[in-house]
Design an enzyme around this catalytic site. Structure first.
Site, PDB file in Angstrom:
ATOM      1  N   GLN A 126       0.822  -1.204   0.000  1.00  0.00           N
ATOM      2  CA  GLN A 126       0.000   0.000   0.000  1.00  0.00           C
ATOM      3  C   GLN A 126       0.860   1.260   0.000  1.00  0.00           C
ATOM      4  O   GLN A 126       1.633   1.469   0.933  1.00  0.00           O
ATOM      5  CB  GLN A 126      -0.891  -0.010   1.243  1.00  0.00           C
ATOM      6  CG  GLN A 126      -1.796   1.209   1.361  1.00  0.00           C
ATOM      7  CD  GLN A 126      -2.431   1.302   2.735  1.00  0.00           C
ATOM      8  OE1 GLN A 126      -1.794   0.980   3.738  1.00  0.00           O
ATOM      9  NE2 GLN A 126      -3.664   1.725   2.810  1.00  0.00           N
ATOM     10  N   GLY A 127       0.736   2.085  -1.017  1.00  0.00           N
ATOM     11  CA  GLY A 127       1.535   3.307  -1.102  1.00  0.00           C
ATOM     12  C   GLY A 127       0.717   4.538  -0.746  1.00  0.00           C
ATOM     13  O   GLY A 127       0.404   5.349  -1.627  1.00  0.00           O
ATOM     14  N   SER A 129       0.850   6.338   2.949  1.00  0.00           N
ATOM     15  CA  SER A 129       1.499   7.245   3.896  1.00  0.00           C
ATOM     16  C   SER A 129       2.771   7.852   3.331  1.00  0.00           C
ATOM     17  O   SER A 129       3.481   7.221   2.557  1.00  0.00           O
ATOM     18  CB  SER A 129       1.883   6.494   5.171  1.00  0.00           C
ATOM     19  OG  SER A 129       0.742   6.127   5.879  1.00  0.00           O
ATOM     20  N   GLU A 245     -11.368  -1.660   5.380  1.00  0.00           N
ATOM     21  CA  GLU A 245     -10.318  -2.106   6.291  1.00  0.00           C
ATOM     22  C   GLU A 245     -10.851  -2.300   7.708  1.00  0.00           C
ATOM     23  O   GLU A 245     -10.237  -2.961   8.530  1.00  0.00           O
ATOM     24  CB  GLU A 245      -9.211  -1.035   6.286  1.00  0.00           C
ATOM     25  CG  GLU A 245      -7.910  -1.459   6.930  1.00  0.00           C
ATOM     26  CD  GLU A 245      -6.983  -0.248   7.135  1.00  0.00           C
ATOM     27  OE1 GLU A 245      -5.847  -0.474   7.537  1.00  0.00           O
ATOM     28  OE2 GLU A 245      -7.393   0.896   6.918  1.00  0.00           O
ATOM     29  N   SER A 388      -4.428   7.258  14.071  1.00  0.00           N
ATOM     30  CA  SER A 388      -4.052   7.093  15.484  1.00  0.00           C
ATOM     31  C   SER A 388      -5.299   7.181  16.370  1.00  0.00           C
ATOM     32  O   SER A 388      -6.343   7.673  15.937  1.00  0.00           O
ATOM     33  CB  SER A 388      -3.082   8.199  15.890  1.00  0.00           C
ATOM     34  OG  SER A 388      -3.779   9.431  15.954  1.00  0.00           O
ATOM     35  N   ASN A 389      -5.177   6.716  17.596  1.00  0.00           N
ATOM     36  CA  ASN A 389      -6.332   6.762  18.487  1.00  0.00           C
ATOM     37  C   ASN A 389      -6.774   8.203  18.759  1.00  0.00           C
ATOM     38  O   ASN A 389      -7.948   8.438  19.060  1.00  0.00           O
ATOM     39  CB  ASN A 389      -6.026   6.015  19.787  1.00  0.00           C
ATOM     40  CG  ASN A 389      -6.111   4.499  19.591  1.00  0.00           C
ATOM     41  OD1 ASN A 389      -6.261   4.027  18.451  1.00  0.00           O
ATOM     42  ND2 ASN A 389      -6.043   3.751  20.664  1.00  0.00           N
ATOM     43  N   GLU A 390      -5.862   9.146  18.614  1.00  0.00           N
ATOM     44  CA  GLU A 390      -6.255  10.545  18.761  1.00  0.00           C
ATOM     45  C   GLU A 390      -7.150  10.957  17.591  1.00  0.00           C
ATOM     46  O   GLU A 390      -8.158  11.649  17.782  1.00  0.00           O
ATOM     47  CB  GLU A 390      -5.008  11.444  18.818  1.00  0.00           C
ATOM     48  CG  GLU A 390      -4.210  11.326  20.124  1.00  0.00           C
ATOM     49  CD  GLU A 390      -3.385  10.045  20.213  1.00  0.00           C
ATOM     50  OE1 GLU A 390      -3.071   9.454  19.166  1.00  0.00           O
ATOM     51  OE2 GLU A 390      -3.059   9.630  21.346  1.00  0.00           O
TER      52      GLU A 390
END
Lengths: 403, 379, 403, 379
Positions: A126-127, A129, A245, A388-390
Site C-alpha cells: 500500500q503506497g 502514507s 479495512e 491514530s487513536n487521537e
C-alpha cells in the site's frame, strides 16, 4: 435478543474451525503461537489453500470469488482465523486493492488483477502514507505527471508494510497539484514494483523486525492504463478502501488467543511455591482484561448487527472508531500481561528474532520468552497506524457526539 | 531538608555530563559501541576509569572516592540521559556493593581502575525476582566449594572477569538462610557462558557451572549469610536504576515536547492540539513524581533500619515503574510512526524504560512486597 | 541533600504538635475525624487560640502579626494542622484579604481591618466567581458605579464559601466597563454584608451541605474609602491573592490523616473471617495511594525549596499546578478508599449531616460510615475550584512546557 | 445473534418511556416524590401497577405478564434514565425473584397489583457483600420460627408490608448451608424499623426483630437451602441494576455533551476544547462497553449453569461499576461547579451511579470473585 450463534452460524464456525485444523501448516501456526514473524511463504501457502476453498476473498463480488456472506459470517471467519491462530488473508490484497479494482477498475484491470490478487500470485503493498503526512493522509506530496500514455511518478512513501515481498504497489499520487482542496487532484495508480526507479528501503522497528519500508519513486514510468477509475478521484477510492479495512479492526480474536496462551504458560510457570496462575493478583489482572474484552466483543457484534441492517455497502460507521480505540488498547495490554509471565526472561534479545530463517541457537530461558518484549514493543504501533487513536477520538467527537 | 547538591556534587554532575555528552551526544556512536563484543567499547570504560567514576562509590581505603548514594544518583541519571550501554550499574553499583558490604575489598581496586569487570549471578530459571530463591548448590570439598548449575540473565556477564555467584550451601530452595556468595574467577575450569544483547541494547549472559571449584577463601561475607548482603546491594542498584530512569524520562519528555512543537500535520504544529498538550502535562507530572521518588530512594538506601530501607526502595521502584511505563508509551504514541523505529532515539528510551520496569522486580512485585510488609511508608 | 527535617524544624514541628494537642477542642477534632462539617464556633474558637499564640497569620508583615517564617516552617505548620486534624486559619481572612490589605490597603484600612481579621472578629468571604464566569474569572460582570463618595454595586457572585457566616465580603467589580481588556477596569472593594441590598442564598451541594452561596448585590451603596488600592487595578490584587492561596494547595496532610484513619477503621472492620486490613487487595490499594502521596510530598518539598531560594514574594510558581492536580486527585482517591471501608453502610444518608447542630439520632451502621459518601461527593469539587485541573494543565503546558 | 427487540418489547419500551417521561420529565416532580413517607409517591406506584410493570416479570399463572430478563432490562433502563425513586428493583425485581424461585407464589399477586411492597432483608452488620454471611437466628418453637436480631440497609424496607428475611437455622455464620428464607409480615409483633433516605435519594431501612414469631408455613423454598435462591435473585437484581446504570449513564453523557456545547467560557463554547471533546469520547466508549455488558447480563441471567451465570453477572457488574465511576466523575468535572449542586440533575445521576457501584458488591468484590472462581468468562 439473543447472544448465541444461530444453528447455521454454529455450523459455519465449526466448518471454518475444522478447515483450519486440517489445512493450516503446523509450522505457520507455531510461529504465530510463539509470536514470531511469519514469512512470505507462510502467507502464500495459506492464502492459496483458502482461495482453493473459496474463502480468500469472501466479501468480493461473487463473480470474482465472493461468497455473499453477511457481516456475521465474515466476523466468525476472521475471529476463527485469529483464534486458531492462522494468518488472515493478506489485507492489502483482499480488503484493500481487490475491492477497489472490483468496484472502480476497468474490465481489463479486473481480469488481469483480481484472480491473481485473490490467489496471492500478486503480492500487493500500500503506497499511501508519506513522511510529511502521517495522520494527515490527504497532505501527500507524491506526484504523477501525465506524459502521453504514461504517468511519471515521483515521491516517497513510508510505513509500507511488507513491501519487500510485494510485486505491485497501489499508490495515491497527486495528478492535479492545482486542485482547491488537498483531497482533490489525487489519483489511485497501480505500479509494478519492478519498474525502474522504484526503490525499497527497509525501516527497522524497535522490536528488531523489518516489516515496514520506505518506497522511493524516481521518475517511475507507469502505463496510463494502470490508473484505477477516474483521474483525480483517488481520494474517494481510498476512503472506500479504508472503510473496508475496518471489519475486524478490534482484532478480538487475536487478544482472545493471546489470553488463552498466557493462561497456558502461567499454568506451567513456577511462582514461589505455586504456579503463576495460582496467584490471585495475576488472576485478577487477567480477569480484568477478559471483562473488557468480553464487553468489546459484544460491542463489536452490535456494530455488526447494525451493519447487517444497513446493508453491505453503507457508509463507514463511526462506531468502528470505538472498536479501534478499545481493540488496540486491549491488544496492547495483553502483550503487557505476556511480559508479566516471563519475569526476568523478558530481557534477553534473541538476535534471530529479526530473521525469517531462524538460526539454530537454543532459546535463553523458556522458548516462549523471546518474543514477549518485541511483541510488546511492536504492539505500540497498533494505536498509531490506520488513524491514530487521537484521530479516532476526533472522528467520534465530530461524527457521533456532534462537536 | 535540603535538595541542593554540594559543590563537589555539582562539579561531579557537570563533569559526568560533559563526558557522557562527548561519548553519546551523537546517537550514531552508541550504535557503534553496541557492535563491540559484549556490547560496549572498552575504550569508553577506560575513560570512565580515568574520570574516576568507576571508583566513585568506594571508600578511599578501597581505592575509591568515598561517594555516597547521591553521587551514584548523579552518575546514573547522566547514564540514563545518555542511554549508556556500559555495565556501570551491573559492575560498579551492584557487584561493587556486594563486595563492599561483604567486606571483600580486594577486588574493588580492580573495578575502580577498570581492570576487571565483576558481575552478580543470582537469577535462576524459577527464581523470578525473589532473592532468596537460590538452588544452585555449592558443596564443600576440602578447601573448595564445588558449583554445579546455571545462572541466568547475569547483567554484564559477557564481559565479566569475575562472577559473584549466589549459591545454596544449606537448607532448601527458598530458605532465607543458607545462601553463600562466592567470588568466582570467570576463567575457572567448568564455566561456560553465552553472552547476548538485552532488549534495551545492553548486555547479559547465561552462565553454566560444571563442577567449578572455588576456594573457600572466596566466600563473600559469611557462609550461609549471603542474603542480607545481596538484598542491600540490590536495593542500592534499584536506587541507581531509579536515577537512570529519571535521566531517561527527562530526556524523553523533552524530546517529545520538542517534537510536538516542530512536527506539522493539517498545516499546524501538532503541539497546538490541546489533547496532546494535556498528555504532555500528564507526562511531566509523572516525571516529577518519579524524580521525587528517585531522590527518596537515594536518601533512604543508607537507612540503618532494613525494613524501612526496603520499603522506601520498593515504593520508589513502583513509582518509577509506573512513570516509566506511562511516559514511555505516551512518548511513542505522540511521536507516531517514527517513535517505533530503530533509527530514532525515542524508541530506545522506551525500550530501556520498559526493561527498567522489569529489572529487580516489577511494580506489581514491589507493591505486593510493600502490602505484605505491613509497615507503612515512612511519613 | 537531605530529606530529614533540621533540628530547628523538628523542634518547631514538636512545638506545633504540642500546642494543637493542648489547645484544640476535642469536639472540633472529632467532627473533623468523623468527616462532619465544622461550624462557625469551631473556626472562631480555634483561630483565636492560634492568634493568641501569634500563629494565625504567620505570613503577614511582622507589624501586623507576621512571624517571618520561611516556606518550610509555613509548610510544617499547615501539615501539622491538617494531620491533627485541626481547622486551618480561615483562608479568606488569612491568605486572601489580609495580605491584600496589608500590601495594598491604606493605613486606615490596615488599622481597621487587620487585627480584627487576624482574630476572626471579622469573618470574610470572597466575592470573585460569577455564574457566567467560572474558570474565566476575568469575565466577571458585577459593576461598581461611582456616585460621589460611594460605589453602587450591582451583580451576582456565586460559589461564595461560608457567606452565611460572613461579616464582610471582598468583591471584584467592574468600575470601568469601557476598558480595553477584560482584566482591566476591575476594582477590589470591601463590603459590609449588612449593607442594604446584599442578599445571600445558600446553594446546597450534592453531599447535602450548604457551604457555598450565591450573593446578590442590588444597588448596594459602599463608601468609596472601602476601595483597596487603586481603582481599576483590582485584577492585580486578585492575582497577588491567588498566588498566596497556593501554599499547601496539595493538602497532603489531609490525605495523610485520612489514610491513617482508614487504616484504623479497616483494622476493626470485619471482612469474612479476617479484618479488612488483613486483605491483601485492600492493603495494595492503600499502599498504591501511599506511594503516590509520598512522591507528592517530596515534590511539594522540592517546590518549597525553590520558593525558599526565590525569596518570599516571588511570582506564582507554575509547578504549584502540578501540586494542585496530583494533590486533588489523591484527596479524592482517599475518599474512595474510605467508602471501600464501609461496604453496604455507605448507602444510608443521615439527614442530620447537613446541619451544624446534630439531632440525637443514633447512627445507621458504624458511626463513622455516615460521612463516607458525602465526603466523596463533596471531594469532586477539589479538582474544579481554584482553577479546574484542566485549567492547571493549560497553565503547565504554557508556562513550563512552552506550548 | 440478534440485538433487536421483539415488537412487544418495542411497545413496552415505548410505553414505559412515556410513563416515565410524564412522571419524571420535570425534575422538580422527583423532589416532590421524595418528600413522601418512605421516599416515593404511592400514586406513582399505583400507576406502575396499572401500566402492568409491577406484574411484568411474573408468569401468567402468578398473575403476571411472563416478562423475561430483557423486559426487566427495558424497564430498568428507563428507570435509570428517569432517576426513578420507587422501590421497583427492591420489590419487583429482587424480592419478586426470591418469591418466584422460592416457589412462594401466593404473595406475588399482591406485588403485581401494587397492594403490597415486599423487601429483602439479608444484610447484617458484618456481612458486607457475602450472601452466605448470615447470623440472624431463627429458632424453631413449635410451629413457628422465632427471630432475634437486626438486618441492615433493607432496600425498600421502610414501605415494606412483608420482609423476606435471610435467617440462620443451622450451621455457623458463613456456612453455605443452613440459611432459611422466611416471609415475615411487617406488622408482626416485635418488629421495629427505621426508614431513611439513601445517598442517592432512594430509601432503605434498618429492621430489628425482637422475638418475632413466624409460622413455619412461611418458609420460602426449603429449610436451610435459602442461599441458591438468594444468589439467583441477587444476580437478577444485578442484571436489572446494570440496565438502570446504562439508562443513567446514557442520559448523563448526553447531558454533559449538551452542556459542553452550550456553556461558554473565554468567549467560546467549552465543547470546542479538544481535551474536553476527547474526554467525552472516552465517556462514550465506557458507556458503550457498559451497554454491551448490561445486555450480556440480561441474556445470561437465565443460564442454567450457575457458575456461568454468576461469572457473567460479576463480569457485567465490574464493567458497569468502572464505567459508572468514570462517567459519573467526569460528567461532574466537565460540568464544573454546577455539577456538584443539589438543584442540578447531573449530580444526582452521579450519586445514583456511585451507589449502584456499591450495591450487591462493588467492582473489586466481583473481580475477586471472578478471579477466585477459576472459570474463564464464557468465550
Amino acid at each position: 435478543m439473543d447472544l448465541n450463534l444461530s444453528a447455521e452460524e454454529l455450523a459455519f464456525r465449526d466448518e471454518v474451525r475444522a478447515f483450519i485444523a486440517a489445512e493450516l501448516s503446523p509450522e505457520t501456526r507455531e510461529k504465530l503461537v510463539l509470536g514470531r514473524e511469519i514469512g512470505k511463504h507462510d502467507f502464500v501457502e495459506w492464502q492459496r489453500k483458502l482461495n482453493a476453498k473459496g474463502w480468500a476473498v469472501p466479501h468480493w463480488p461473487v463473480e470474482w470469488g465472493g461468497q455473499n456472506w453477511g457481516p456475521m459470517q465474515e466476523y466468525i471467519f476472521l475471529d476463527e482465523l485469529q483464534q486458531a491462530p492462522a494468518p488472515s488473508p493478506l489485507q492489502f490484497n483482499c480488503s484493500m486493492v481487490g475491492p477497489v479494482i472490483a468496484t472502480f477498475g476497468s474490465e481489463e484491470q479486473k481480469k488481469k488483477f483480481l484472480p491473481a490478487t485473490a490467489n496471492l500470485d500478486i503480492w500487493w503493498c500500500q503506497g499511501f502514507s508519506e513522511p510529511g503526512a502521517g495522520s494527515d493522509l490527504a497532505g501527500l506530496k507524491t506526484t504523477a505527471r501525465r506524459e502521453g500514455d504514461f504517468y511519471i511518478i515521483n515521491g516517497q512513501k513510508t510505513w509500507t508494510t511488507l513491501a519487500q515481498y510485494a510485486d505491485w504497489i497501489f499508490v495515491l499520487a497527486r495528478t492535479n497539484p492545482q486542485a482547491e482542496k488537498k483531497q482533490q487532484g489525487i489519483s489511485f495508480i497501480l505500479v509494478d514494483m519492478k519498474t525502474p526507479g522504484v526503490t525499497v528501503r527497509p525501516i527497522q522497528l524497535i522490536d528488531g523486525g523489518r516489516e515496514v519500508n520506505e518506497v522511493w519513486f524516481d521518475e517511475v514510468k507507469v502505463p496510463a492504463e494502470n490508473l484505477v477509475g477516474q483521474e483525480n478521484r483517488g481520494w474517494d477510492y481510498a476512503k472506500f478502501l479504508l472503510t473496508n479495512e475496518r471489519m475486524g479492526i478490534a482484532r478480538i480474536g487475536v487478544s482472545k488467543q493471546r489470553i488463552r496462551r498466557i493462561k497456558e504458560l502461567a499454568k506451567s510457570e513456577r511462582y514461589g511455591d505455586t504456579q503463576l496462575l495460582d496467584q490471585p493478583w495475576f488472576r485478577e489482572k487477567l480477569v480484568s482484561v477478559e471483562i473488557e474484552l468480553k464487553a468489546l466483543e459484544i460491542t463489536q457484534l452490535r456494530v455488526l448487527a447494525e451493519a447487517r441492517k444497513r446493508g453491505k455497502h453503507g457508509e463507514a460507521d463511526p462506531n468502528s472508531s470505538i472498536l479501534k480505540i478499545k481493540g488496540s488498547e486491549l491488544q496492547q495490554v495483553t502483550t503487557e500481561l505476556m511480559m508479566d509471565v516471563m519475569g526476568p526472561f523478558v530481557l534477553p534479545f534473541a538476535a534471530s528474532m529479526d530473521d525469517e530463517d531462524r538460526t539454530n541457537e537454543p532459546p535463553i530461558g523458556p522458548d516462549y520468552a523471546a518474543s514477549a518484549g518485541p511483541t510488546y514493543f511492536n504492539s505500540r504501533k497498533i494505536s498509531i497506524y490506520g488513524g491514530s487513536n487521537e484521530i479516532q477520538r476526533n472522528i467520534i467527537a465530530k461524527a457521533i457526539l456532534g462537536f | 531538608m535540603d535538595f541542593d547538591f554540594s559543590d563537589d556534587q555539582k562539579l561531579l554532575k557537570e563533569s559526568v555530563g560533559k563526558l557522557m555528552a562527548s561519548r553519546y551526544g551523537d546517537f550514531e556512536k552508541r550504535k557503534g559501541y553496541q557492535t563491540h563484543t559484549n556490547g560496549f567499547d572498552p575504550a569508553v570504560w577506560a575513560e570512565y576509569a580515568e574520570a574516576g567514576i568507576l571508583s566513585l562509590p568506594f571508600s578511599e581505603e578501597q581505592g575509591g572516592f568515598g561517594g555516597g548514594p547521591v553521587e551514584t544518583m548523579i552518575v546514573m541519571e547522566e547514564m540514563g540521559t545518555a542511554l549508556a550501554v556500559e555495565p556501570y550499574l551491573a559492575c560498579v553499583v551492584l557487584a561493587g556493593a556486594v563486595l563492599k558490604y561483604g567486606k571483600a575489598d580486594d577486588k574493588i581496586p580492580e573495578i575502580a581502575t577498570g581492570e576487571a569487570i565483576v558481575a552478580l549471578a543470582n537469577i535462576e530459571r524459577s527464581s523470578r525476582y525473589d532473592l532468596n530463591d537460590v538452588s544452585l548448590p555449592a558443596k564443600l570439598d576440602g578447601t573448595a566449594y564445588v558449583l554445579e548449575g546455571e545462572k541466568s540473565v547475569v547483567l554484564g556477564g559477557g564481559a565479566a572477569d569475575y562472577f559473584i555467584v549466589a549459591t545454596r550451601t544449606s537448607g532448601n530452595r527458598r530458605d532465607v538462610d543458607g545462601i553463600t556468595l562466592l567470588l568466582v574467577d570467570a576463567k575457572s575450569p567448568g564455566i561456560s557462558r553465552r553472552g547476548y544483547p538485552t532488549q534495551d541494547g545492553q548486555h547479559a549472559a547465561e552462565v553454566s557451572f560444571g563442577s567449578v571449584r572455588v576456594p573457600v577463601a572466596n566466600v563473600i561475607g559469611e557462609v550461609g549469610k549471603g542474603l542480607p548482603i545481596l538484598a542491600r546491594a540490590v536495593d542500592e542498584a534499584i536506587a541507581g536504576l531509579c536515577a537512570e530512569a529519571v535521566g531517561a524520562m527527562d530526556a524523553l519528555v523533552k524530546m517529545t515536547v520538542e517534537y510536538l512543537k516542530t512536527r506539522k500535520q493539517f498545516g499546524v504544529a501538532i503541539g497546538s492540539f490541546q489533547a496532546l498538550q494535556h498528555r504532555s502535562v500528564d507526562m511531566l507530572v509523572m516525571l516529577e513524581q518519579a524524580r521525587s521518588m528517585a531522590i527518596y530512594a537515594a536518601l533512604s538506601v543508607d537507612d540503618a533500619d532494613e525494613v524501612a530501607r526496603g520499603n522506601a526502595i520498593s515504593a520508589a521502584k513502583v513509582q518509577i515503574g509506573r512513570s516509566a511505563k506511562f511516559i514511555g508509551q505516551q512518548s511513542v504514541q505522540l511521536h507516531g510512526g517514527i517513535g517505533v523505529t530503530m533509527e530514532y532515539k525515542a524508541g530506545h528510551y522506551f525500550k530501556r524504560l520498559t526493561m527498567i520496569e522489569q529489572m529487580f522486580g516489577d511494580s506489581d512485585y514491589h507493591m505486593r512486597k510493600l502490602a505484605a510488609s505491613g509497615a507503612a511508608i515512612a511519613a
